[in-house]
Design a protein around this motif. Structure first.
Motif, PDB file in Angstrom:
ATOM      1  N   ARG A   1     -16.367   0.627  16.976  1.00  0.00           N
ATOM      2  CA  ARG A   1     -15.427   0.346  15.597  1.00  0.00           C
ATOM      3  C   ARG A   1     -15.378  -0.983  15.152  1.00  0.00           C
ATOM      4  O   ARG A   1     -14.877  -0.693  14.337  1.00  0.00           O
TER       5      ARG A   1
ATOM      6  N   ILE B   1      -5.727  -5.023   4.176  1.00  0.00           N
ATOM      7  CA  ILE B   1      -6.655  -3.259   3.683  1.00  0.00           C
ATOM      8  C   ILE B   1      -6.785  -3.380   2.917  1.00  0.00           C
ATOM      9  O   ILE B   1      -6.338  -3.419   1.958  1.00  0.00           O
ATOM     10  N   ASP B   2      -8.168  -2.563   2.407  1.00  0.00           N
ATOM     11  CA  ASP B   2      -8.770  -2.865   1.053  1.00  0.00           C
ATOM     12  C   ASP B   2      -9.318  -1.398   1.307  1.00  0.00           C
ATOM     13  O   ASP B   2     -10.505  -1.355   1.629  1.00  0.00           O
ATOM     14  N   GLY B   3      -8.921  -0.176   0.742  1.00  0.00           N
ATOM     15  CA  GLY B   3      -9.034   0.788   0.679  1.00  0.00           C
ATOM     16  C   GLY B   3      -9.595   1.531   2.162  1.00  0.00           C
ATOM     17  O   GLY B   3      -8.637   1.522   2.743  1.00  0.00           O
ATOM     18  N   GLU B   4     -10.678   1.593   2.746  1.00  0.00           N
ATOM     19  CA  GLU B   4     -10.125   2.186   3.949  1.00  0.00           C
ATOM     20  C   GLU B   4     -11.063   1.130   4.765  1.00  0.00           C
ATOM     21  O   GLU B   4     -11.164   1.290   6.075  1.00  0.00           O
ATOM     22  N   THR B   5     -11.546   0.100   4.244  1.00  0.00           N
ATOM     23  CA  THR B   5     -12.182  -1.428   4.965  1.00  0.00           C
ATOM     24  C   THR B   5     -10.990  -2.302   5.864  1.00  0.00           C
ATOM     25  O   THR B   5     -10.187  -2.581   4.432  1.00  0.00           O
TER      26      THR B   5
ATOM     27  N   ASP C   1      -1.731   5.916  10.823  1.00  0.00           N
ATOM     28  CA  ASP C   1      -2.153   4.827   9.751  1.00  0.00           C
ATOM     29  C   ASP C   1      -2.824   3.775  11.013  1.00  0.00           C
ATOM     30  O   ASP C   1      -3.462   3.223  11.150  1.00  0.00           O
TER      31      ASP C   1
ATOM     32  N   HIS D   1       0.663  -1.217  -0.126  1.00  0.00           N
ATOM     33  CA  HIS D   1      -0.184  -0.463   0.295  1.00  0.00           C
ATOM     34  C   HIS D   1       1.143   1.008   0.154  1.00  0.00           C
ATOM     35  O   HIS D   1       0.174   2.257   0.339  1.00  0.00           O
TER      36      HIS D   1
ATOM     37  N   ALA E   1     -12.020   0.156  10.499  1.00  0.00           N
ATOM     38  CA  ALA E   1     -11.238   1.039   9.785  1.00  0.00           C
ATOM     39  C   ALA E   1      -9.889   1.693  10.420  1.00  0.00           C
ATOM     40  O   ALA E   1      -9.581   1.672  11.593  1.00  0.00           O
ATOM     41  N   LEU E   2      -9.108   2.819   9.399  1.00  0.00           N
ATOM     42  CA  LEU E   2      -7.797   2.933  10.057  1.00  0.00           C
ATOM     43  C   LEU E   2      -8.234   4.418  10.637  1.00  0.00           C
ATOM     44  O   LEU E   2      -9.497   5.101   9.961  1.00  0.00           O
TER      45      LEU E   2
END
Lengths: 257, 323
Positions: B185, A148-152, A111, A51, A169-170
Motif C-alpha cells: 500500500r 493529502i490530495d483527495g485520495e492520494t 483517517d 481538509h 492512501a488513507l
C-alpha cells in the motif's frame, strides 16, 4: 477527516537524570509533550485546518498527563482522551501500550493517526508501527512532509538523511520527524479555550481489557548512569603545537588514528 | 536458551551493512551454541551476500529476492520476513537498529504478539538469563532489560557490538526462498540522496560535528574536509541546524541522532545538555572551542581552546601528513 494523535508525556530535555533505589527520580522533574509528538500535534492541526475534520489527542498515563493534553488542546486540538492506567498497571512495555491503543481504536473511524517517531525517554519507537500493524493500517515512519490530495497522500520520509517520496492512501499512520513543521506555542486565547474542550478519561476496563491482556513481555531489571567522564587534557601552546600534540595523543594514547 | 537465531541482514547499495555482521556476533553472544540463520531480502543476485554472512559467522543463510523488495517497504519486507519466520520458527530474532530495523521490527513483533527490545548496545549473559543493555533518555542513563515472555527479539545499535572476524574459509548453505510479495500500500516513488556521500552518520567511526561557532554554511566546508581525511562523517548541533548552516538530518542530540563513534570532534559546539545526550558515549571526544568555559570541555578527552578557523585547517594538514 478523523485525525488522532498519540502523545506521550516525557521529561523535559533540559533535565538531568538521577537514580535512587534503582529508579529514575521524577519528583522534581519538569515534564513536556515528547518533542516528536509536538510535531504530530502541529501537523494534525494543520491538516484539519486544510481538509476539515477533528483532531483527538490520546495519551496513556496518569492524572499528571492531563497537563500535556491541555497543552495540545491549547495548541488547537479539539478533543483529548486520557487512558489512565495508574490503578491497573504496574509496569508496561511497548506491547502493553500498543495493545491498549489497539483496543481504544477498535470501534473508531480513523483517517489519519500521527505519532512521534520516537519518545525521548524510552526511545524504542515501537508503538506507532505496532499499532498500525494491529489495526491493519499502512504506516510510514519518520516523515518530514505530508500532502493529502483527495485520495492520494504524498509523504517525504527521512531515511538516515536521504529522502524517500512515498505515495499511499488513507487511512494511514505516520510517525513524525524533526523538520516536518514548527510546532506553535499555545496562545493565551488558546489556553483559555482549552479549559473548556472535552477531555475524556478512560481506564482499561472501559476498553474491555484486563491486566493479563496487556501484561508486558519485557522487563527492566536495572537502571544506571553512564560512568562519569574524567576531566580531559587541555592542550597548551600555539595552534600549531596544540594540533601536533592532539594528533600525537590520538595516535599513541587514544589509538583512534 | 535460544536454539535457532534468525539474523535479519540489511543491504544498502548492493552491499551488506556492517550492522548485519554485528548482529551475527550478537546472536552468538545470546547463545554461543545456537544455530545462526541469516536472512537477506532484496532483488537480484543475493547469494554472494549470503556467503559473506556465513564468513562472518552465520551457519546458513536464506535469501528472498523479489522485484518488490528492491526498495524497502514495511509491507514488502514484512511479508518476506514473516514467511521465513513461519517456516523456520526461530527462538530468537536480531536485526540492526537502523532506519529499516526501526520500521520493520515493531511490525513483526506486533504480528508475532511478542516483546521487542530495541537498540541494545550490549548483551550480558548469566546462565540462562540474557540481559540487554540499552540507552534511555538519549544516553543520559542506561537500562538492563530482559524478555519475560515469548520470543527473544531485539535490535542492536550499530557500532557497539564488534563483529566476529571474517573467515573466508567458512562455508554454509545459502538457499533461496521464493515468497510472493504483493499488495503493497505504500509505494516509493523516488529516493532523493541527500545524506553525506560515503559514510553514514549512525555507522561512522569518526564524526566531525559543528555548532553555532562555525558561523555559516560556508564555515562547515573545512569540517567536511577534516571528515574526509579521517574517513568520517559530518554532524551538527541543533544550534547549527536551526541557523540553517546544515540540514536537520545531520543533527546530533536528544532530538536528532544519537551516535557512538570511536572519535568525535566537536567544533564550535558549546555542549548543551541535549547535544551531550546524543554524543557523550563516544569513545574519544575532542573539543575545539574558543570559550574555555564551554561545557563541552567537561566531557572531552582532549580540549583545544582556540579559533576553529585556525585549528581545523592545521588539523587537516597534520592528519594528511600522517597518512
Amino acid at each position: 477527516m478523523d485525525i488522532y494523535v498519540l502523545l506521550k508525556r516525557t521529561f523535559d530535555t533540559e533535565e538531568k537524570i538521577n537514580i535512587s533505589n534503582g529508579q529514575i527520580e521524577d519528583d522534581s522533574a519538569e515534564f513536556i509533550i515528547n518533542p516528536y509528538d509536538e510535531y504530530a500535534v502541529e501537523e494534525a492541526i494543520n491538516q484539519r485546518d486544510e481538509h476539515g475534520g477533528e483532531v483527538t489527542v490520546v495519551t496513556i498515563g496518569d492524572e499528571d498527563s492531563e497537563k500535556q493534553l491541555r497543552t495540545a488542546l491549547a495548541m488547537g486540538a479539539d478533543k483529548a482522551v486520557l487512558i489512565n492506567t495508574e490503578d491497573d498497571l504496574e509496569d508496561g512495555d511497548q506491547f502493553t501500550t500498543a495493545k491498549i491503543l489497539e483496543a481504544f481504536f477498535a470501534d473508531k473511524e480513523v483517517d489519519l493517526i500521527l505519532a512521534g517517531n520516537v519518545a525521548i525517554d524510552e526511545a524504542s519507537g515501537q508503538v506507532g508501527p505496532r499499532l498500525a500493524e494491529a489495526l491493519d493500517m499502512a504506516y510510514v515512519t519518520t516523515i518530514t512532509d505530508l500532502k493529502i490530495d483527495g485520495e492520494t497522500i504524498t509523504i517525504e520520509k527521512d531515511v538516515e538523511g536521504d529522502v524517500e517520496i512515498v505515495e499511499t492512501a488513507l487511512p494511514v499512520l505516520v510517525t513524525c520527524q524533526q523538520g516536518l513543521n514548527e510546532p506553535r506555542y499555545p496562545s493565551l486565547p488558546g489556553i483559555m479555550k482549552a479549559k473548556k474542550k472535552p477531555l475524556e478519561e478512560l481506564e482499561i476496563d472501559d476498553l474491555d481489557l484486563d491486566e493479563d491482556d496487556v501484561a508486558a513481555k519485557t522487563k527492566t531489571v536495572d537502571v544506571f548512569l553512564p560512568p562519569e567522564k574524567e576531566a580531559g587534557k587541555m592542550l597548551e601552546g600555539d595552534p600549531k603545537q596544540q594540533v601536533q600534540e592532539l594528533v600525537s595523543l590520538l595516535k599513541t594514547e587514544a589509538k583512534v588514528l | 536458551m535460544s536454539r535457532k537465531i534468525l539474523v535479519i541482514g540489511e543491504v544498502k547499495d548492493e552491499a551488506l551493512r556492517n550492522v548485519s555482521f554485528e548482529a551475527i556476533a550478537a546472536a552468538k553472544k545470546v547463545n554461543p551454541n545456537g544455530e545462526v540463520v541469516g536472512l537477506i531480502c532484496g532483488n537480484g543476485e543475493l547469494t554472494p551476500l549470503g556467503e559473506e554472512m556465513v564468513q562472518y559467522g552465520a551457519d546458513r543463510v536464506i535469501t528472498v529476492a523479489h522485484e518488490n523488495l528492491q526498495n524497502y517497504t514495511s509491507e514488502g519486507y514484512g511479508q518476506a520476513v514473516m514467511a521465513v519466520i513461519e517456516e523456520q520458527a526461530p527462538d530468537a530474532i536480531v536485526m540492526g537498529h537502523t532506519a529499516i530495523g526501526k520500521d520493520l521490527t515493531p511490525k513483526l513483533a506486533s504480528k508475532l504478539n511478542t516483546g521487542l527490545i530495541s537498540d541494545a548496545v550490549d548483551i550480558e549473559v548469566d546462565g540462562d538469563r540474557v540481559q540487554f543493555v540499552r540507552p534511555i533518555y538519549s544516553g543520559k542513563a542506561f537500562e538492563k532489560k530482559i524478555i519475560t515472555d515469548g520470543l527473544t527479539f531485539f535490535t542492536i545499535r550499530p557500532n557497539n557490538i564488534a563483529p566476529l572476524e571474517k573467515d573466508p574459509s567458512r562455508t554454509g548453505d545459502v538457499s533461496e526462498k521464493t515468497v510472493d510479495v504483493a499488495d503493497i500500500r505504500t509505494i516509493i516513488k523516488e529516493v532523493v540522496r541527500k545524506a553525506s556521500e560515503g559514510v553514514d552518520l549512525s555507522e561512522a567511526n569518526v564524526i566531525v560535528a559543528g555548532g553555532r561557532g562555525v558561523k555559516s554554511a560556508e564555515g562547515f566546508k573545512p569540517l567536511y574536509e577534516l571528515a574526509e581525511v579521517l574517513g568520517g562523517a559530518v554532524g551538527a548541533s541543533r544550534g547549527a541546524c536551526d541557523a540553517e548552516y546544515c540540514d536537520y538530518s545531520l543533527q546530533i542530540g536528544q532530538t536528532g541522532k544519537v551516535v557512538t563513534p570511536d572519535l568525535y570532534i566537536a567544533v564550535g559546539i558549546s555542549g548543551a545538555i541535549q547535544h551531550l545526550a546524543g554524543m557523550s558515549n563516544s569513545k574519544v571526544i575532542v573539543a575545539i572551542n574558543k570559550d574555555p568555559e564551554a561545557t563541552i570541555f567537561q566531557i572531552a578527552d582532549y580540549g583545544i581552546v582556540g579559533d576553529l578557523f585556525d585549528i581545523v585547517p592545521l588539523l587537516i594538514e597534520e592528519i594528511t601528513r600522517l597518512k
